[in-house]
Design an enzyme around this catalytic site. Structure first.
Site, PDB file in Angstrom:
ATOM      1  N   GLU A 227      80.694  57.779   7.398  1.00  0.00           N
ATOM      2  CA  GLU A 227      82.036  57.586   6.827  1.00  0.00           C
ATOM      3  C   GLU A 227      81.880  57.508   5.315  1.00  0.00           C
ATOM      4  O   GLU A 227      80.792  57.252   4.811  1.00  0.00           O
ATOM      5  CB  GLU A 227      82.630  56.229   7.271  1.00  0.00           C
ATOM      6  N   LYS A 229      82.056  55.665   1.799  1.00  0.00           N
ATOM      7  CA  LYS A 229      82.004  54.279   1.316  1.00  0.00           C
ATOM      8  C   LYS A 229      83.017  54.189   0.186  1.00  0.00           C
ATOM      9  O   LYS A 229      82.821  54.764  -0.884  1.00  0.00           O
ATOM     10  CB  LYS A 229      80.586  53.947   0.818  1.00  0.00           C
ATOM     11  N   ARG A 234      85.902  44.862   0.356  1.00  0.00           N
ATOM     12  CA  ARG A 234      85.776  44.737   1.805  1.00  0.00           C
ATOM     13  C   ARG A 234      86.615  43.542   2.242  1.00  0.00           C
ATOM     14  O   ARG A 234      86.528  42.469   1.619  1.00  0.00           O
ATOM     15  CB  ARG A 234      84.295  44.514   2.093  1.00  0.00           C
ATOM     16  N   ARG A 249      84.958  39.381   1.500  1.00  0.00           N
ATOM     17  CA  ARG A 249      83.610  39.581   2.016  1.00  0.00           C
ATOM     18  C   ARG A 249      82.853  38.273   2.216  1.00  0.00           C
ATOM     19  O   ARG A 249      82.073  38.113   3.151  1.00  0.00           O
ATOM     20  CB  ARG A 249      82.890  40.436   0.979  1.00  0.00           C
ATOM     21  N   GLU A 274      88.627  48.268   4.153  1.00  0.00           N
ATOM     22  CA  GLU A 274      88.496  48.260   2.704  1.00  0.00           C
ATOM     23  C   GLU A 274      89.878  48.163   2.093  1.00  0.00           C
ATOM     24  O   GLU A 274      90.760  48.974   2.419  1.00  0.00           O
ATOM     25  CB  GLU A 274      87.806  49.564   2.237  1.00  0.00           C
ATOM     26  N   LYS A 400      73.876  52.111   3.503  1.00  0.00           N
ATOM     27  CA  LYS A 400      74.793  52.643   2.501  1.00  0.00           C
ATOM     28  C   LYS A 400      74.002  53.607   1.638  1.00  0.00           C
ATOM     29  O   LYS A 400      72.884  53.324   1.227  1.00  0.00           O
ATOM     30  CB  LYS A 400      75.437  51.536   1.663  1.00  0.00           C
TER      31      LYS A 400
END
Lengths: 540, 348
Positions: A227, A229, A234, A249, A274, A400
């Site tokens: 996906e 980023k 977050r 987060r 997000e 990531k």
């Protein structure tokens, strides 16, 4: 224990730069303070308890009635901060026998005391305290402790002190109100873990490791899903019969800043996503750069103009709970399927699905990553298809894979000393690029500040260079000869009205010291401007 | 009676006692100087004849060698001297070892120049003695009502608590080499700290001198040659300028403390990057200044340096005539001078 102990903790926390030292101070507080004061103090530090009973004007009136106006004015002028001035100047009365109040006494009394009696009550307390205690009390009751203790830091300290996993504490934390007596009893082994039942609680987020080259080589493309980023913040959305919350987060409640999201949360589920500024554009929602979202962060109140100019939405990554069912043990693919179904069924306003990126090979994925130029995209997320939703950063599950950073050669302009371990080093660097000066010729304009990226050796070298090439000093800042070139890397360049240069960098850090390059050959502002995205990113 | 303003004058060379032909703490070299104490802003090098307490002279010799004065005359507390038509006495000021007030009488009037002074007890020097006078010449370093120095034992206890909380870390305390350093050591010893105390090189000569002059300080060691392991959990005393600079890199994860009256104001501590501010001062605080002025009973008070505006105002409220002398060069002790005004980095 009484307010003076809290005042001493506060003072140490305010002057302590290091995270480990802050944790040690908090552990000591939990270990030495009685209930309920340790919980009240904790809630005050993390601003889960905020008092607004007393206004600064009331404090000002109290002190004005006790001091000469000229001396008060001279003192305020010297100290700067009103609360601190009052704490320092408050006339100490000899023969005050009353002992200082405890934290919980203060909290209780503030709740039950009629407004007209508050000044007398507060003055009485101030009479029993020393200057540190007075400052703590004034900051506490006017709602402005600001000591830099996040809820997350406090929970890590609780975990270290009690040897319980921090995730377990996180999961029940928001289900128990200050002064958290059931939590302390559980952590001390006197009781079972409290059950938050329907109360909206924070579930620790699953996090990703940065993908290194060797990990990439070992990656089986069939076992992973990809996906984008997104460069927002977050969040975890929790909604149900017990209430609605937006968690950051780190588990801070940020619901108040995003009323339009809260309003859209008319469901019973826990979602991971997000938070982004998303505007309507041709072909759907267009994600704005992070700088736009920054306008919405750290605000207690949001006006209609903010809501109109910086509309936010949540791009959904994951589904953790639905109607009380815990989906976290399920594999990612299964959760994703449930998420897609759920979105199709509920179609919640201001929310959409994070798109899956199809790929057949690592090479193909790499191309996709290199092709992403939108400032709102930081890179790719790779998630193992069979990964359950686990708390924290579990190796090999999620990766990531950020875009390659951008780079400029900039000239060092100013340097500032760091904090804590770096307090003897000039470790924070302001750098600039060339542009045409108004009266002809060229001038340097500062474009950013970096305080990482270098090795310890490079830091030592830079520190010496700065001391030997200082041209002037302003307090902790040194201006240096404009002769050293630094290669600065960053994740994105974004237009900014708040910066003199008109541009802001995301995560600038020092990549290399370019002693081989004369300052006149450093980059020009226009080179940096070429990196700024022409328009906001589209969905693709 | 001749009012002291007719015989005690501010001149470019400093405060001059005209009929006595001497200056008090002159900032420039003069033929005849009376020195209140050994701090660099009061005791300057290069005077011809210097009159001071034996301790102050010893301190001056240690700090400036030949520059301490071509001819030196020691005068003990209690002795009386005639200088021209003026009688002089030196009376303890409680500031640092040897510090004295200068008591002068001429034609029936008495003026007292306090030098720097404090009223808190200090085991390393004699306590301040108030002397009734017609004009009291005072300092005003901390003359704002926000300055009220706490009990120094309380501040030392904070340091010791921090040591028990961070037993692996060096606790480095910035303190002026003359007076503050030795007072801190004495306070630590009184609080039961009997381990060796480590010193920056700049602190050592005066500590030795204090011991020679009869002030016991316990076991002292140089910090510069000590290894990191030895400095874990140790107390190191250093000049304020060294605590956050390159010198401090030799210390084990140091907690930086600073002992100074200015530490009462948070921004001061923040600007200096101090982790553990200790409000310990060798100057009189607001309450002590005002109490002292009331005790000496002078109808007129002259203020040499510091916050004369606030003090003169407070005196006027009590019917005492106040006058600011604006003496230059005083108040430049390293740790007692406000740090440079904080300025942020230029906006990036």
């Amino acid at each position: 224990m009484s307010l003076p102990a809290f005042a001493e903790l506060l003072e140490r926390l305010i002057f302590t730069p290091g995270r480990n030292a802050k944790l040690a101070l908090l552990r000591d507080w939990f270990a030495t303070q009685p209930d309920p004061d340790r919980g009240v103090g904790l809630a005050a530090l993390t601003e889960e308890l905020v008092f607004t009973a007393a206004k600064p004007a009331m404090i000002r009136d109290l002190v004005a009635a006790r001091t000469d106006p000229v001396l008060l004015a001279l003192s305020h002028d010297y100290v700067g901060d009103l609360a601190e001035t009052v704490a320092l100047i408050w006339p100490e009365r000899t023969g005050v026998n009353a002992s200082p109040p405890t934290l919980s006494e203060v909290v209780e009394a503030l709740e039950v005391t009629p407004k007209a009696e508050l000044p007398g009550l507060i003055a009485g307390w101030l009479d029993t305290l020393d200057s540190g205690g007075r400052l703590a009390l004034i900051k506490l009751i006017t709602g402005g402790l600001r000591v830099g203790v996040s809820g997350r830091l406090a929970r890590v300290a609780l975990a270290e002190w009690s040897s319980k996993p921090v995730e377990e504490i996180e999961e029940i934390w928001h289900g128990v109100a200050p002064p958290y007596l059931p939590i302390f009893r559980w952590l001390e082994g006197q009781e079972e873990k409290p059950d938050p039942r329907d109360a909206p609680v924070f579930r620790p987020l699953m996090l990703a490791h940065p993908l290194e080259d060797r990990d990439l080589a070992a990656l089986d493309p069939a076992a992973y899903r990809a996906e984008w980023k997104w460069d927002g913040i977050r969040v975890q959305l929790t909604a149900g019969p017990g209430g609605r919350r937006i968690w950051s987060r780190g588990g801070e409640d940020i619901s108040g800043g995003f009323p339009e999201i809260l309003e859209a949360m008319d469901f019973h589920a826990v979602l991971d996503g997000e938070l982004l500024v998303i505007r309507d554009g041709p072909g759907g929602g267009v994600v704005a750069p992070f700088a736009d979202l920054q306008q919405r962060l750290n605000r207690k109140l949001v006006g209609p103009k903010m809501l109109r100019d910086y509309p936010v939405g949540v791009r959904l990554y994951d589904l953790l709970f639905v109607e009380g069912e815990d989906l976290r043990p399920l594999p990612f693919d299964e959760r994703r399927r449930r998420l897609e179904d759920w979105v199709a069924r509920h179609a919640p306003a201001r929310m959409d699905l994070s798109a899956m990126i199809a790929f057949g090979s690592v090479a193909q994925l790499s191309e996709v990553r290199d092709g992403a130029r939108a400032a709102s995209i930081e890179g790719l997320m790779l998630k193992r298809a069979d990964s359950p939703y686990l708390a924290g950063r579990v190796k090999g599950m999620w990766w990531k894979w950020k875009r390659d950073p951008l780079s400029i050669d900039a000239v060092l302009m100013y340097a500032q000393r760091g904090h804590g371990k770096r307090s003897s080093f000039y470790s924070d660097y302001t750098f600039g690029l060339w542009r045409p000066a108004e009266g002809g010729g060229e001038e340097l304009v500062p474009v950013g500040k970096a305080y990482s990226g270098y090795t310890d050796e490079e830091l030592g070298w830079l520190d010496r260079w700065i001391r030997n090439h200082t041209v002037s000093r302003f307090g902790p800042v040194r201006e240096v000869e404009k002769s050293l070139v630094l290669e600065v890397i960053f994740d994105a360049a974004q237009l900014s009205g708040r910066h003199k240069s008109g541009v802001a960098l995301r995560f600038p850090r020092i990549a290399r010291i370019r002693t081989d390059k004369p300052a006149s050959e450093a980059d020009r502002l226009e080179n940096l401007m070429a990196y700024v995205e022409a328009g906001p990113a589209t969905d693709e | 009676m001749r009012h002291p303003e007719t015989w005690l004058r501010v001149t470019p060379e400093g405060l001059l006692c005209e009929p006595g032909g001497f200056y008090i703490d002159p900032p420039r070299p003069v033929a005849r100087a009376v020195i209140t104490h050994g701090h660099a802003d009061h005791a300057r090098p290069g005077h011809q004849a210097v009159l001071a307490t034996p301790e102050t002279l010893a301190i001056m010799r240690a700090r400036m060698g030949e520059g301490a004065g071509a001819s030196q005359q020691a005068m003990r507390h209690g002795e009386v001297l005639r200088q021209g038509e003026v009688t002089i006495r030196l009376v303890p000021a409680g500031h640092v070892l040897g510090s004295a007030q200068v008591v002068m009488e001429w034609q029936g009037s008495r003026a007292v120049v306090s030098g720097d002074y404090k009223r808190q007890p200090d085991p390393t020097c004699l306590p301040f003695e108030p002397v009734p006078c017609d004009v009291f010449v005072t300092e005003a370093t901390f003359a704002l009502p926000v300055f009220r120095h706490p009990d120094p034992a309380h501040e030392v206890a904070k340091l010791l608590r921090s040591l028990s909380l961070f037993p692996e870390r060096t606790h480095v305390v910035g303190c002026y080499a003359l007076g503050k350093c030795q007072r801190l050591i004495a306070l630590l010893r009184a609080a039961g700290w009997d381990r060796p105390i480590h010193l920056h090189g700049a602190q050592q000569p005066l500590c030795r001198l204090y011991e020679e002059l009869g002030v016991p300080l316990g076991e002292l060691r140089p910090a510069t040659v000590a290894n990191k392991a030895e400095l874990k959990g140790a107390i190191v005393l250093a000049p304020p300028s060294a605590i956050a600079d390159r010198w401090a890199r030799r210390l084990a994860e140091p907690v930086t403390a600073l002992a100074s009256g200015w530490m009462r104001v948070r921004q001061r501590a923040k600007t200096r990057g101090v982790e553990l501010p200790m409000v310990i001062s060798d100057h009189a605080d607001w309450d002590a200044l005002n109490r002292t002025i009331d005790e000496v009973g002078a109808p007129e008070v002259w203020v040499t340096h510091g916050r004369d505006d606030a003090l003169v105002h407070a005196l006027a409220l009590r019917g005492i005539r106040g006058r600011a002398l604006h003496l230059v060069g005083l108040g430049e002790d390293e740790d007692e001078t406000p740090a440079e005004a904080p300025e942020g980095a230029p906006a990036a």
